[in-house]
Design an enzyme around this catalytic site. Structure first.
Site, PDB file in Angstrom:
ATOM      1  N   GLY A 155       0.829  -1.212   0.000  1.00 58.72           N
ATOM      2  CA  GLY A 155       0.000   0.000   0.000  1.00 58.72           C
ATOM      3  C   GLY A 155       0.860   1.258   0.000  1.00 58.72           C
ATOM      4  N   LEU A 168       1.263   3.814   2.290  1.00 62.20           N
ATOM      5  CA  LEU A 168       2.083   3.998   3.489  1.00 62.20           C
ATOM      6  C   LEU A 168       2.934   2.751   3.747  1.00 62.20           C
ATOM      7  CD1 LEU A 168       2.901   5.585   6.030  1.00 62.20           C
ATOM      8  CD2 LEU A 168       0.868   4.683   7.176  1.00 62.20           C
ATOM      9  N   ALA A 211      -6.769  -1.219   5.385  1.00 64.63           N
ATOM     10  CA  ALA A 211      -8.003  -0.449   5.618  1.00 64.63           C
ATOM     11  C   ALA A 211      -8.914  -0.522   4.408  1.00 64.63           C
ATOM     12  CB  ALA A 211      -7.665   1.014   5.903  1.00 64.63           C
ATOM     13  N   THR A 235      -6.850   7.628  11.456  1.00 66.25           N
ATOM     14  CA  THR A 235      -7.143   8.724  10.537  1.00 66.25           C
ATOM     15  C   THR A 235      -7.616  10.002  11.230  1.00 66.25           C
ATOM     16  OG1 THR A 235      -8.697   9.363   8.782  1.00 66.25           O
ATOM     17  CG2 THR A 235      -9.448   7.663  10.273  1.00 66.25           C
ATOM     18  N   ASP A 236      -7.419  11.127  10.563  1.00 61.61           N
ATOM     19  CA  ASP A 236      -7.974  12.412  11.004  1.00 61.61           C
ATOM     20  C   ASP A 236      -9.505  12.402  10.970  1.00 61.61           C
ATOM     21  OD1 ASP A 236      -7.605  12.106   8.219  1.00 61.61           O
ATOM     22  OD2 ASP A 236      -7.838  14.250   7.859  1.00 61.61           O
ATOM     23  N   TYR A 240     -16.789   5.573   7.556  1.00 63.07           N
ATOM     24  CA  TYR A 240     -15.352   5.276   7.572  1.00 63.07           C
ATOM     25  C   TYR A 240     -14.735   5.702   8.908  1.00 63.07           C
ATOM     26  CZ  TYR A 240     -10.371   6.040   6.646  1.00 63.07           C
ATOM     27  OH  TYR A 240      -9.002   6.066   6.737  1.00 63.07           O
ATOM     28  N   LYS A 252     -13.083   3.342  11.824  1.00 61.18           N
ATOM     29  CA  LYS A 252     -11.675   3.473  12.226  1.00 61.18           C
ATOM     30  C   LYS A 252     -11.586   3.772  13.730  1.00 61.18           C
ATOM     31  CE  LYS A 252      -8.306   3.555   9.915  1.00 61.18           C
ATOM     32  NZ  LYS A 252      -7.361   2.518   9.400  1.00 61.18           N
TER      33      LYS A 252
HETATM   34  N1  LIG Z   1      -4.960   7.493   2.147  1.00 66.22           N
HETATM   35  C1  LIG Z   1      -5.204   8.478   2.986  1.00 66.22           C
HETATM   36  O1  LIG Z   1      -5.292   9.649   2.588  1.00 66.22           O
HETATM   37  C2  LIG Z   1      -5.369   8.214   4.453  1.00 66.22           C
HETATM   38  C3  LIG Z   1      -5.731   9.276   5.317  1.00 66.22           C
HETATM   39  C4  LIG Z   1      -5.867   9.020   6.697  1.00 66.22           C
HETATM   40  C5  LIG Z   1      -5.613   7.743   7.179  1.00 66.22           C
HETATM   41  N2  LIG Z   1      -5.288   6.732   6.317  1.00 66.22           N
HETATM   42  C6  LIG Z   1      -5.039   5.401   6.874  1.00 66.22           C
HETATM   43  O2  LIG Z   1      -3.710   5.063   6.547  1.00 66.22           O
HETATM   44  C7  LIG Z   1      -3.595   3.663   6.300  1.00 66.22           C
HETATM   45  C8  LIG Z   1      -2.835   3.430   5.009  1.00 66.22           C
HETATM   46  O3  LIG Z   1      -3.500   4.076   3.921  1.00 66.22           O
HETATM   47  P1  LIG Z   1      -2.948   3.916   2.430  1.00 66.22           P
HETATM   48  O4  LIG Z   1      -3.332   5.130   1.678  1.00 66.22           O
HETATM   49  O5  LIG Z   1      -1.525   3.472   2.477  1.00 66.22           O
HETATM   50  O6  LIG Z   1      -3.860   2.690   1.953  1.00 66.22           O
HETATM   51  P2  LIG Z   1      -3.649   1.655   0.747  1.00 66.22           P
HETATM   52  O7  LIG Z   1      -2.631   2.169  -0.217  1.00 66.22           O
HETATM   53  O8  LIG Z   1      -5.009   1.326   0.243  1.00 66.22           O
HETATM   54  O9  LIG Z   1      -3.001   0.416   1.482  1.00 66.22           O
HETATM   55  C9  LIG Z   1      -3.726  -0.484   2.270  1.00 66.22           C
HETATM   56  C10 LIG Z   1      -3.069  -1.832   2.180  1.00 66.22           C
HETATM   57  O10 LIG Z   1      -3.808  -2.746   2.987  1.00 66.22           O
HETATM   58  C11 LIG Z   1      -4.118  -3.918   2.219  1.00 66.22           C
HETATM   59  N3  LIG Z   1      -5.399  -4.434   2.683  1.00 66.22           N
HETATM   60  C12 LIG Z   1      -6.634  -3.926   2.441  1.00 66.22           C
HETATM   61  N4  LIG Z   1      -7.570  -4.675   3.032  1.00 66.22           N
HETATM   62  C13 LIG Z   1      -6.917  -5.679   3.670  1.00 66.22           C
HETATM   63  C14 LIG Z   1      -7.332  -6.775   4.453  1.00 66.22           C
HETATM   64  N5  LIG Z   1      -8.645  -7.017   4.669  1.00 66.22           N
HETATM   65  N6  LIG Z   1      -6.396  -7.622   4.959  1.00 66.22           N
HETATM   66  C15 LIG Z   1      -5.082  -7.409   4.705  1.00 66.22           C
HETATM   67  N7  LIG Z   1      -4.616  -6.385   3.955  1.00 66.22           N
HETATM   68  C16 LIG Z   1      -5.530  -5.529   3.442  1.00 66.22           C
HETATM   69  C17 LIG Z   1      -4.182  -3.441   0.783  1.00 66.22           C
HETATM   70  O11 LIG Z   1      -3.945  -4.520  -0.105  1.00 66.22           O
HETATM   71  P3  LIG Z   1      -4.801  -4.643  -1.492  1.00 66.22           P
HETATM   72  O12 LIG Z   1      -4.758  -3.282  -2.131  1.00 66.22           O
HETATM   73  O13 LIG Z   1      -4.067  -5.687  -2.229  1.00 66.22           O
HETATM   74  O14 LIG Z   1      -6.189  -5.019  -1.073  1.00 66.22           O
HETATM   75  C18 LIG Z   1      -3.048  -2.408   0.769  1.00 66.22           C
HETATM   76  O15 LIG Z   1      -1.807  -3.022   0.533  1.00 66.22           O
HETATM   77  C19 LIG Z   1      -5.012   3.111   6.384  1.00 66.22           C
HETATM   78  O16 LIG Z   1      -5.174   2.516   7.634  1.00 66.22           O
HETATM   79  C20 LIG Z   1      -5.902   4.328   6.265  1.00 66.22           C
HETATM   80  O17 LIG Z   1      -7.113   4.157   6.974  1.00 66.22           O
HETATM   81  C21 LIG Z   1      -5.152   6.951   4.980  1.00 66.22           C
END
Ligand SMILES: NC(=O)c1ccc[n+]([C@@H]2O[C@H](COP(=O)([O-])OP(=O)(O)OC[C@H]3O[C@@H](n4cnc5c(N)ncnc54)[C@H](OP(=O)(O)O)[C@@H]3O)[C@@H](O)[C@H]2O)c1
Length: 282
Positions: free
Chosen positions: A10, A12, A55, A96-97, A120, A124
């Site tokens: 992912g 992060l 997530a 998350t925020d 969401y 969280k």
């Molecule tokens: N993106 C933002 O702007 C943002 C803002 C605030 C907080 N966050 C938090 O930051 C974290 C990382 O975000 P990100 O943007 O890096 O997300 P991301 O790129 O979507 O990465 C999430 C990773 O988790 C894996 N995943 C999803 N569902 C899963 C499951 N059921 N079991 C095991 N692995 C699973 C995904 O794999 P697949 O893709 O192969 O399913 C992906 O590798 C999350 O917890 C999110 O809630 C994100």
């Protein structure tokens, strides 16, 4: 110190994998957090620390799929927490925020009481509560508005890439100027998370974002200023573009707590420039 990263491909997760020396990258095919028995893989690998970035975070989709949102974001957190407790690992839950309602005028601190306003955010926050209820040795790390070279796999890119694509295509762009947040480069967040862990800071909640905050319009403006793309960018208000999920008007996060512990974050504008350079736009 063996660190397992769940969600290793992912946005992060892929940067977290790069910063730790002894790392166990776990992709979605290695572990399914919604399934407790799948988490048993952690028992074999015996990491000292587990960082759970998994997530379901398509905010609007979550409104229509609350079961899935709770399954991944809350039950998933529970399954990881129970497994961490059993193997004696430190549990790091990425949050998350969006746990905040946005009514505060100032950046939110770790002491502010969450009051999420969309599915969401609720799911969280439930993940946070399960994490801290089930584990003594935990970190809840709230990040915000991520941009990283891998792009969010769950969202198919990130805001910066979307803006650049649309800006270059000459699309008329309307971006909200009444929603404030703290943009965060995943590379910087990963380094700060590593510092929190290696400094053995007290267990608890930490905000990790780049320094400063801005509206989405201001963020888009900076993207075009730095890249020199002559985009047709206009400010707008969120009531003109209603979305399925309500969004907090202000979700800027205060990073005073990590600063107190000597962890400095650069300004989001400097981080953005670095990101754009790394992506080859500069
Ligand atoms: N993106 C933002 O702007 C943002 C803002 C605030 C907080 N966050 C938090 O930051 C974290 C990382 O975000 P990100 O943007 O890096 O997300 P991301 O790129 O979507 O990465 C999430 C990773 O988790 C894996 N995943 C999803 N569902 C899963 C499951 N059921 N079991 C095991 N692995 C699973 C995904 O794999 P697949 O893709 O192969 O399913 C992906 O590798 C999350 O917890 C999110 O809630 C994100």
């Amino acid at each position: 110190m063996k660190v397992a990263v769940i969600g290793a491909t992912g946005q992060l997760g892929s940067d977290l994998v790069k910063v730790f020396e002894e790392v166990i990258p776990l992709t979605h095919s290695d572990i399914e957090v919604t399934d407790l028995s799948s988490c048993e893989v952690l028992k074999e690998l015996k990491p000292h620390i587990v960082i759970n970035t998994a997530a379901y975070h398509k905010t609007d989709e979550c409104e229509d799929n609350p079961e899935k949102a709770f399954l991944v974001n809350a039950i998933g957190a529970r399954n990881v927490a129970l497994t961490c407790k059993e193997i004696g690992a430190i549990n790091v839950y990425i949050s998350t925020d969006y746990v905040f309602d946005g009514s505060k005028e100032e950046p939110y601190t770790e002491e502010d009481i969450p009051n999420p306003i969309n599915v969401y955010g609720i799911s969280k926050y439930a993940g946070e509560l399960l994490t801290r209820t089930l584990c003594d040795r935990y970190y809840i790390i709230r990040v915000s508005s991520l941009f990283g070279v891998a792009g969010a796999s769950g969202k198919g890119g990130n805001f910066v890439e979307t803006m650049i694509k649309k800006g270059k295509a000459g699309e008329e762009l309307y971006v909200v100027n009444d929603i404030t947040m703290s943009p965060t480069y995943t590379k910087d967040a990963a380094v700060a998370i590593k510092k929190i862990l290696s400094s053995k800071l007290p267990y608890g909640v930490y905000h990790v974002t780049n320094d400063g905050f801005c509206t989405w319009y201001e963020f888009a403006k900076a993207i075009f200023e730095i890249t020199g793309i002559d985009a047709k960018l206009n400010p707008t208000t969120s009531d003109r573009y209603p979305t399925k999920a309500k969004r907090p008007k202000n979700s800027a996060l205060s990073i005073e707590k990590i600063r107190f512990y000597g962890i400095e974050m650069r300004h989001w504008r400097d981080a953005l420039r670095d990101y754009l350079m790394e992506k080859g736009y500069l």
